[in-house]
Design a protein around this motif. Structure first.
Motif: not given
Length: 98
Positions: A47-71
């Motif tokens: 759980w914790d390691e997978v969710m950390a990767v999802v958060k990091s992937a979301t952060d990678a999007i937010l580094a170049v875009a003002p908004r991120c959609s997550l499904v």
């Protein structure tokens, strides 16, 4: 657990393909079993390691875009490992029976 997720950058002028590639790069660098297709990236781990990767992937999007959609869709089965490949192997075995 297995999580299938999709991150999509939102905002004018954002190079969507490049941003998504950076998110996938984060997933692949995690070292966790993963697979990317046209719609989702699937990742397996605790759980914790997978969710950390999802958060990091979301952060990678937010580094170049003002908004991120997550499904996100999760299959939570404590103690089970290797399901990312075994589920597909089971379906292929049934398909081969015909």
């Amino acid at each position: 657990m297995i999580i299938a997720f999709s991150v999509t950058p939102l905002g004018d002028g954002v190079d969507i393909g490049r941003a998504v590639a950076e998110a996938v790069r984060v997933v692949r660098a995690s070292g966790l079993p993963n697979r990317t297709d046209a719609m989702f990236t699937t990742i397996e781990g605790e759980w914790d390691e997978v969710m950390a990767v999802v958060k990091s992937a979301t952060d990678a999007i937010l580094a170049v875009a003002p908004r991120c959609s997550l499904v996100l869709k999760a299959d939570i089965r404590p103690g089970v490992t290797g399901a990312l490949t075994s589920k597909i192997e089971t379906i292929e075995r049934y398909l081969a029976e015909s």
